[in-house]
Design an enzyme around this catalytic site. Sequence first.
Site, mmCIF file in Angstrom:
data_model
loop_
_atom_site.group_PDB
_atom_site.id
_atom_site.type_symbol
_atom_site.label_atom_id
_atom_site.label_comp_id
_atom_site.label_asym_id
_atom_site.label_seq_id
_atom_site.Cartn_x
_atom_site.Cartn_y
_atom_site.Cartn_z
ATOM 1 N N ASP A 55 0.364 -5.742 -0.348
ATOM 2 C CA ASP A 55 -0.855 -5.480 0.169
ATOM 3 C C ASP A 55 -1.099 -6.404 1.222
ATOM 4 O OD1 ASP A 55 -3.655 -4.516 -0.424
ATOM 5 O OD2 ASP A 55 -3.876 -6.581 -0.991
ATOM 6 N N GLU B 112 1.572 -3.038 3.943
ATOM 7 C CA GLU B 112 0.326 -2.611 4.573
ATOM 8 C C GLU B 112 -0.098 -3.860 5.589
ATOM 9 O OE1 GLU B 112 -4.342 -1.867 3.528
ATOM 10 O OE2 GLU B 112 -2.998 -3.514 2.277
#
Length: 626
Positions: A283, A318
């Site tokens: 993330d 990401e």
Amino acid sequence: MNEVLAASAPELSESVKASHAWGMLFGAELQPEGGVRFRLWAPQARSAELLLWQGGKPQPHATEKHDKGWYEAIVRQAGAGTRYQWRIDGETDVPDPASRFNPEGPHQPSMVVDPGSFAWDTGWRGRAWAEAVIYEMHIGTFTPEGTYAAAEARLQALADTGITAIELMPLSDFPGRFGWGYDGVLPYAPHAAYGSPDELKHFIQAAHRLGLMVFLDVVYNHFGPDGNYLGLYAPQFFSQVHTNPWGNSLNFDREGSETVRAFFVQNALYWLQEYRFDGLRLDAIHAIVDDSALDVIDELALQVHKAITDRHVHLVLENENNGWQRLPEGGRYDAQWNDDFHHVMYVALTGDKAGYYHDFGEKPVALLARSLTHGFLWQGSKRSAEGARLDLKEAPAQPLGAMVNFLNNHDQSGNRAFGERFDALVPAAAIPLATAMTLLSPAIPMLFAGEEYGAETPFLYFADWEGELRQAVVEGRLRDFGHFAQRADGSTGEPPPPCDASTFEAARLDWEHAFSERGGVRRGFVRQALAARRQYFVPRLDRLILGAHVAHMVDERSFVLRWRYQDAQTIELQARLADTPMAAPAADALPWKPLVDTRTVFQVGEIGDDAWQPWSGRWTFGRETG
């Protein structure tokens, strides 16, 4: 490899390898001769006492203090199921930050887990990246029960649809009954509301038996604000020089960082080995600041591929800045989320240019075609307060198989005032074409839970905070969206309160809709598109020619593009994104010759030799000549 990590990664015995237990430097470890070794890194603590909960009361046990802030105790009478805490400086009782399970949440005792007790199947080797069709899932809202066991019962339907990989939103334990999982505070402990560690393993094994990979979303850029006690006894976990949107960054490059890096690299290996996850989604790596010569993300990738060589394991990034420079790095990373595809598709279908959508407002259909042929559209840039880039620079062509494309995900729905899904925001007639363009390109497609049947339930931000934190979150949402926000249909109202259970409950999927006639039609469409993907796109993914894909605009709402493979094989897409028909372009109006030996791959609407109907697309496979 740093010295701390080296010390924590001894050679594994054959029995440990068979059980897939991951031996850790941190936390509670069952000992071969019986008992449990408890270990805590608390460099700022004056003392750290082990508490074992027996008969409902904590019983203190002395610990040995070692160099560099380590405390350790071996307790022979402890075993699997033992509850324990650490008492810092004789005053504050805290959980084990490397707890394998906290049944009552992070403010309560941790529990010793036997990581080798689960009976794993043998023979699973994962699946190649080219086969990935990802399905993002929040366990708590996927079923009415919100458990691994209930989600497991739905896996067969996903496999039948053509899904090949489940991506679970973060599981790291956090306080409260519900939340997205991105504010976890115990990175090794799966959130107890979803089930036990063995129930999570059972879910993963059931998925493997259906040929489904399982990925986990992990957060290595911050800890949540509630239930995180590390600042009390190990402030070295937090950077004194770097910040990110959630406060102080984690310390990966200053004093004490060797142990912090090991904590998170170990965490990645733990999930992949002990739980047999097939991959991790890392993330918001743009929020990880690390000035080391080898940053922690690259160290993690190197150690993962060094440690796990007997099966496919995938790492997906990401990065809000796109950060395409990481993708070709020696096969360390398989792919990265491509927000640009979602954003430009949304702008092309709605005309909305607010906030970060501003970057995609100039000729959006042409930009959509470029996204399909080149991957990322823009390179990183400083942004305005509303999120728009201040300096638009085109990104170079990317390996398309390293892009993850989507119309929906937790952010794109959950960060809207009313949590609308993509279907609720765009013309209904455009949805089949947009869906097919997501599923039928060389990029890896991702669906958000319920998208395969056209779910209408919203997915809002929800978090079970209390007190001042609850009030701060409520005020922040109202500040971001205004006291009255506009819904997709143009009406206004106050956004649902993020900390109310009703907001969480509203996000649970409606399975009656899933099996309704309308839901069945949508599932059938997705299944047919994914069958075409398996036949035409998957076998050729490694034969794509980087930078050779081209697009030609027929008019401002229509294009023809070609994905080019070795041996002159080509897939051509003709598409019209408009609510009116147009005359078909003459063959000699295109900058290339017609394909030969053609066959139709897939079709949405009607594209014929005479006319292209509204919201239509046709995929054709053939060969280029000359």
